[in-house]
Scaffold this motif. Structure first.
Motif, short mmCIF file in Angstrom:
data_model
loop_
_atom_site.label_atom_id
_atom_site.label_comp_id
_atom_site.label_asym_id
_atom_site.label_seq_id
_atom_site.Cartn_x
_atom_site.Cartn_y
_atom_site.Cartn_z
N GLU A 94 8.29 -9.58 37.70
CA GLU A 94 8.80 -8.21 37.64
C GLU A 94 8.19 -7.45 36.46
N ALA A 127 4.75 -8.92 48.98
CA ALA A 127 6.17 -8.59 48.79
C ALA A 127 7.08 -9.42 49.69
N THR A 183 7.66 -6.35 45.11
CA THR A 183 8.42 -7.58 45.34
C THR A 183 9.64 -7.21 46.18
N ALA A 204 15.26 -12.57 41.06
CA ALA A 204 13.88 -12.19 40.74
C ALA A 204 13.32 -13.04 39.61
#
Length: 265
Positions: A112, A201, A100, A107
């Motif tokens: 995550e 990403a 990412t 985030a």
């Protein structure tokens, strides 16, 4: 002895590659098929796996088994170990993973955590499971996918770089611990690579390696050193960063990532 003969003798007759449907995982699977390995290929997308299996079987006359598994799921790693319990594997390539980018405070915690499970927890569980099997077998190899970003922090991809630092240090230690058991462990730490990773990403790639270059460099290094820096671009970038203090490397890598993702410095 050429590379393919050396690989087959040391790590045959069969290899397991995760993340085999695209990018580096697919390129490594193709290289191993060309070298004469029977394969077990694991990823989420079963139709893509089946197409790849048909291609490799037809072209190289090898046996290919596919496992459609979500290795980021709660029990993905355990399912992989159970599904391969009866297979004489000599090589495990942990190429499944994703990244990412963006400001850490923006985030998505769920994404995550998924990355942490796949990039770290799955690598831990499978390295332990396959490491024990290969040690009991008396020979074999583990290839863990690190990254050039794992050698220092990387602003705008802070957590991704942290997961790769975990893989790098784990592989370096296992390289020493497992060698007396006949098991070679390699951290593959490429620089920027054209693969599906960049799209997920949110990165814009300029100059970058091909997955095929990374695959060939990784397999050539296996059994010869603890870390592979595949491709000239990787080695040039590593050499350019090496003289700098760690704080300087962090700042430079943050500027590079900001440019690749469009995030402000």
């Amino acid at each position: 002895m050429n590379r393919d003969d050396r690989l087959r003798e040391r790590y045959g007759p069969a290899a397991l590659v995760t993340g085999a449907t695209s990018g580096i995982g697919r390129a490594i699977a193709t290289e191993l098929a060309r070298a004469g390995f029977d394969l077990v290929l694991a990823a989420r997308r079963k139709p893509v796996l089946q197409d790849l299996a048909h291609e490799l079987t037809t072209r190289h006359g090898i046996s290919v088994r596919v496992l459609a598994l979500d290795l980021a799921g709660d029990r993905g790693a355990e399912e992989l170990l159970a599904a391969t319990a009866g297979t004489d594997l000599g090589l495990y390539v942990a190429a499944a993973g994703f990244g990412t980018s963006g400001a850490f405070l923006d985030a998505d915690p769920a994404v995550e955590r998924e990355m942490l499970r796949l990039n770290c927890e799955t690598v831990l569980t499978t390295s332990l499971g396959f490491g024990r099997r290969l040690a009991g077998r008396g020979r074999g190899g583990l290839v863990l996918m690190s990254s050039l970003v794992g050698f220092q922090g990387m602003p705008h991809a802070a957590h991704y770089a942290a997961t790769k630092a975990y893989v790098q240090t784990l592989a370096e230690a296992l390289h020493v611990e497992l060698r007396p058991h006949g098991v070679d462990v390699l951290a593959a730490a490429p620089g920027p690579t054209h693969s599906g990773f960049a799209g997920r990403a949110g990165m814009r790639m300029g100059t970058a390696l091909t997955p095929e270059t990374v695959a060939r460099g990784t397999l050539s290094a296996l059994g010869r050193r603890p870390t592979a820096l595949p491709g000239l671009l990787t080695r040039v970038l590593k050499a350019a960063l090496l003289p700098l203090p760690r704080r300087g490397r962090v700042r430079i890598m943050g500027s590079v990532m900001a440019g690749m993702t469009g995030h402000p410095r």
